[in-house]
Design a protein around this motif. Sequence first.
Motif, PDB file in Angstrom:
ATOM      1  N   UNK A   1      56.481 -30.093 123.610  1.00 49.20           N
ATOM      2  CA  UNK A   1      56.265 -28.869 124.458  1.00 49.20           C
ATOM      3  C   UNK A   1      55.215 -27.568 123.871  1.00 49.20           C
ATOM      4  N   UNK A   2      54.792 -28.196 122.626  1.00 46.11           N
ATOM      5  CA  UNK A   2      54.055 -27.901 121.965  1.00 46.11           C
ATOM      6  C   UNK A   2      52.454 -28.522 121.557  1.00 46.11           C
ATOM      7  N   UNK A   3      51.181 -28.581 122.999  1.00 52.62           N
ATOM      8  CA  UNK A   3      50.405 -29.551 122.589  1.00 52.62           C
ATOM      9  C   UNK A   3      49.393 -28.622 124.304  1.00 52.62           C
ATOM     10  N   UNK A   4      48.636 -28.095 123.714  1.00 52.66           N
ATOM     11  CA  UNK A   4      47.717 -27.417 124.493  1.00 52.66           C
ATOM     12  C   UNK A   4      47.569 -28.598 126.351  1.00 52.66           C
ATOM     13  N   UNK A   5      46.713 -29.529 124.746  1.00 50.39           N
ATOM     14  CA  UNK A   5      47.044 -30.909 126.495  1.00 50.39           C
ATOM     15  C   UNK A   5      47.743 -31.686 125.793  1.00 50.39           C
ATOM     16  N   UNK A   6      47.773 -31.953 127.222  1.00 50.63           N
ATOM     17  CA  UNK A   6      49.665 -33.115 126.995  1.00 50.63           C
ATOM     18  C   UNK A   6      50.177 -33.591 129.109  1.00 50.63           C
ATOM     19  N   UNK A   7      49.839 -35.444 128.453  1.00 54.96           N
ATOM     20  CA  UNK A   7      50.768 -35.845 129.178  1.00 54.96           C
ATOM     21  C   UNK A   7      52.119 -35.418 130.119  1.00 54.96           C
ATOM     22  N   UNK A   8      51.757 -35.657 131.299  1.00 52.92           N
ATOM     23  CA  UNK A   8      52.909 -34.821 131.980  1.00 52.92           C
ATOM     24  C   UNK A   8      54.275 -35.729 132.173  1.00 52.92           C
ATOM     25  N   UNK A   9      55.557 -35.383 132.064  1.00 49.66           N
ATOM     26  CA  UNK A   9      57.332 -36.189 131.419  1.00 49.66           C
ATOM     27  C   UNK A   9      57.224 -35.726 132.999  1.00 49.66           C
ATOM     28  N   UNK A  10      57.640 -37.077 133.756  1.00 49.86           N
ATOM     29  CA  UNK A  10      58.236 -36.325 135.302  1.00 49.86           C
ATOM     30  C   UNK A  10      57.954 -35.460 136.081  1.00 49.86           C
ATOM     31  N   UNK A  11      56.430 -35.450 135.617  1.00 56.04           N
ATOM     32  CA  UNK A  11      55.627 -34.645 136.466  1.00 56.04           C
ATOM     33  C   UNK A  11      55.519 -33.059 136.191  1.00 56.04           C
ATOM     34  N   UNK A  12      56.201 -32.796 135.107  1.00 62.40           N
ATOM     35  CA  UNK A  12      55.657 -31.339 134.613  1.00 62.40           C
ATOM     36  C   UNK A  12      55.989 -31.713 133.318  1.00 62.40           C
ATOM     37  N   UNK A  13      55.561 -30.336 133.186  1.00 59.43           N
ATOM     38  CA  UNK A  13      54.782 -29.865 131.022  1.00 59.43           C
ATOM     39  C   UNK A  13      55.086 -28.622 130.962  1.00 59.43           C
ATOM     40  N   UNK A  14      55.759 -28.760 129.754  1.00 58.51           N
ATOM     41  CA  UNK A  14      56.609 -26.992 128.940  1.00 58.51           C
ATOM     42  C   UNK A  14      55.041 -26.717 127.936  1.00 58.51           C
ATOM     43  N   UNK A  15      55.032 -25.181 127.971  1.00 56.12           N
ATOM     44  CA  UNK A  15      54.409 -24.153 126.048  1.00 56.12           C
ATOM     45  C   UNK A  15      55.204 -23.361 126.719  1.00 56.12           C
ATOM     46  N   UNK A  16      55.151 -22.951 125.260  1.00 53.60           N
ATOM     47  CA  UNK A  16      55.919 -21.480 124.125  1.00 53.60           C
ATOM     48  C   UNK A  16      54.337 -20.881 124.690  1.00 53.60           C
ATOM     49  N   UNK A  17      54.828 -19.244 124.364  1.00 54.20           N
ATOM     50  CA  UNK A  17      53.510 -18.309 124.434  1.00 54.20           C
ATOM     51  C   UNK A  17      54.089 -16.856 123.549  1.00 54.20           C
ATOM     52  N   UNK A  18      53.619 -17.132 122.918  1.00 57.03           N
ATOM     53  CA  UNK A  18      53.669 -15.544 121.561  1.00 57.03           C
ATOM     54  C   UNK A  18      53.199 -14.661 122.689  1.00 57.03           C
ATOM     55  N   UNK A  19      53.636 -13.862 123.020  1.00 56.61           N
ATOM     56  CA  UNK A  19      53.032 -12.780 123.941  1.00 56.61           C
ATOM     57  C   UNK A  19      52.885 -11.758 123.120  1.00 56.61           C
ATOM     58  N   UNK A  20      53.158 -11.116 121.983  1.00 53.27           N
ATOM     59  CA  UNK A  20      52.039 -10.186 120.808  1.00 53.27           C
ATOM     60  C   UNK A  20      52.769  -8.915 121.539  1.00 53.27           C
ATOM     61  N   UNK A  21      53.423  -9.121 122.497  1.00 52.03           N
ATOM     62  CA  UNK A  21      53.781  -7.340 122.810  1.00 52.03           C
ATOM     63  C   UNK A  21      52.849  -6.882 124.230  1.00 52.03           C
ATOM     64  N   UNK A  22      52.019  -7.656 124.242  1.00 48.57           N
ATOM     65  CA  UNK A  22      51.013  -7.379 125.766  1.00 48.57           C
ATOM     66  C   UNK A  22      51.298  -8.331 126.325  1.00 48.57           C
ATOM     67  N   UNK A  23      50.022  -8.360 127.578  1.00 43.77           N
ATOM     68  CA  UNK A  23      49.719  -8.877 128.370  1.00 43.77           C
ATOM     69  C   UNK A  23      48.846 -10.196 129.125  1.00 43.77           C
TER      70      UNK A  23
END
Length: 820
Positions: A781-803
């Motif tokens: 859950x920390x790679x911008x390119x990743x094989x899906x696991x059971x049809x899903x994938x996740x990543x975190x985003x640092x928002x920097x208090x913006x959009x």
Amino acid sequence: MLKLFSYIALFISLFNSQLLFAQQSIRLNNNWEFLKQDLGGIWESVRPVGVGNPEAVPLWQKVSLPHCFNAEDAVDPDVNYYQGPAWYRTQLKIENPYQSGRTILHFEGAGQKTEVYVYTTKVGTHVGGYDEWTVDITDAVAAFQKTDVYQKQFKGKVPVSVRTDNSRDLEMIPSDLSDFNVYGGIYRYLNLVYVPSLSVDKMFAKAEVDAQGKLGKLSVKTRLYNPAGINEATVQLKLVDVAGKIVAKTEKKLGNLSADIDLWSLEIKKPQLWSTEKPVQYRLQYEIISSAGNSKGEEKIGFRNIEFVEKGPFNLNGKRLLLRGTHRHEDHAGVAAAMTEGMIREEIQMMKDMGVNFIRLGHYQQSRIVLNLCDSLGIMVWEEIPWCRGGLGGEVYKQQARRMLTNMVEQHFNHPAIIIWGMGNENDWPGDFPEFDKEKIRTFMKELNDLSHKLDKSRYTAIRRCDFCSDIVDVYSPSIWAGWYRGAYTDYKKASEDEFAKVKRFLHVEWGGDSHALRHSENPDKALSKIKTGGSADERAGDASLYGGAARISKDGDWSESYIANLIDWHLKEQETMPWLSGTAYWPFKDFSTPVRPDNPVPYMNQKGVVERDFTKKEAYYVFQSYWTEKPMAHIYGHTWPIRWGDEGEEKMVKVYSNCTDAEIFLNGKSFGSKKRNSQDYPAAGLRWNLPFLKGENTVKVIAKQGKETITDEIKFIYQTEKWTKPAKMELKKINQLDDVATVEVKIFDDKGLSCLDAINLITFGLTGDGKLIDNQGTSSGSRKVQAYNGRAMIKVKLNKGQSAVSVSAEGLKTVFTTL
């Protein structure tokens, strides 16, 4: 109680080491600047601001040590990691408390070639990324302090610049063919050390005891650092037990101070023994008294008797002990090799909590912090030099290997945890040189083996996977990867017996397989039907490739946590029935980065760990705990498996990994009976049930008992009975936010909107706006390119208090977006 003892011993060890270092050593962690390129010369590091063209001055960034300049690019899916020079600089206030004392920079490790400068004067160089080394900067500092620049430009501080370089070099070990990154930077602690002009360079304390523990022997010798040529001194020595009682003491006048000096030899009746369950350490306190002043220090020692029985098991203090091991690479999410002491402590404690009593440090000398922790926690160690793959170079290459072996043995000589010195790894792997001469490799292997025994007669030597050198070392580990690179995991015991018969002393290090964290399977052993069984289980050239060649699980398997849990389960239950076995070590404890695996589900990651690169536990961690630990535990497989699937009314297996004697399972509040644990009842030692899941949400709970103690565990999941077709679309949603960090998840559906629970599409995350993807971590859950696991994938985003707008793309599917 054993765990409490471990924590107390660990605290005492760390307290004492900090007390010692507080007297003479300062960690230089802060106030550094870094430049990821080369300079035209050292003057560019120290020239005043404004001299020359300001636009041509390289831009330095502020960093703290330890620091690895491959912290992110090692696992960046779109670039090759940087291999080249980089610079560090700082300014030091030198305040040596000793009259005529020496000021020393002590590097615990920097990669891979290093140059050190005081102002513009080069004061030291070192080749090798893993052994410790020092640079005496006293004279250069004194000379600089006499200049006008010292006060006018640097205001009474001394500029220090360090050039590190991990450029490719065939005449340097380790080889760039190795299955790990050859990192760059000052990635271990750097210390400023003040000592009197006569001080201890090395204190060698050899602690021995007979197998019955009746008679201990301690012999102490020293090597002094004496640049002033002092002729005489007095040494005072004390041996202090774990309770703080002085066991023995001595005082000796010294004359010749130029060579290694024998200081003390004594016998101790019935010493308290160091063991994996009770790692008792004595303290050897010393003080060197001379006209230069007093130099104090302390070394930890442990009395233990080790024996690898020829054609038999391993004995510790006269009793058989099965080595239950794993491996450690110096590598972690977000920092690469630059792990802090806190990170290292957490990792080694996690290993101990998993039941480990043995670690092979792969494939190089590691931090003194690691060895101190192993001493304190009762974990035995195989430590090796980085002669890894590629063949054999010339005299420069050989001299580095000799030097690194000597440094490793001398620097870690006193650690009771170390039982094996490793001479090399996979030295049968050619490629760096036009010539690959087995006889020349044998000749040099024998030279290193002899050197190791000359430096330290008390420990064994070993190598892994170089059959034509197996007779040279004391202990040999062949290549056995049953169920991954060759054969089925059911071949493991027979393959081990065959290899055991070929050598004097057998130890099996490196076994296991890759698992893509968060990927699970209802039929993980399906690919075994294609595999040829009954033959050799050794890895061969190309077996790590995901393409071509013979059928093998490493290529044809599903890379699920489910399969690896089964493989580990089988190995561990078999190891309990092999009385001749000295032990094994699973490869490795934690996923780590590697330049040779760009196509893995997490690119550039070796995913064989039982925890992810950020310490997130995979299911396999609990399989080991169920066999190797005593503290009662119970874990239902599937905590990270949100949706299971199958037919309506079909009974599905639920496995519980536990070391308890009895366990009872409940599905949606209803008991489905108790079972007793039997390690030979595969899988899950008999603690498995076939349960009729309900369509939709299900809750499974286990109550396990060990004597009067009760342990519970519970999971919830959805059971999907609808059959999906091929992936047709994706949906991207924010599923969580904690402070300024959001987690987004993509799911893959067919054209009817059903979750494609076996989809393994390569997912690419993107972002535009104020935020930043938390990627290049080398995790599922920390790679911008990743094989899906059971049809899903996740990543975190640092928002920097913006959009921000996050995108997800996959070949053949429409790109989707979500706004944060």
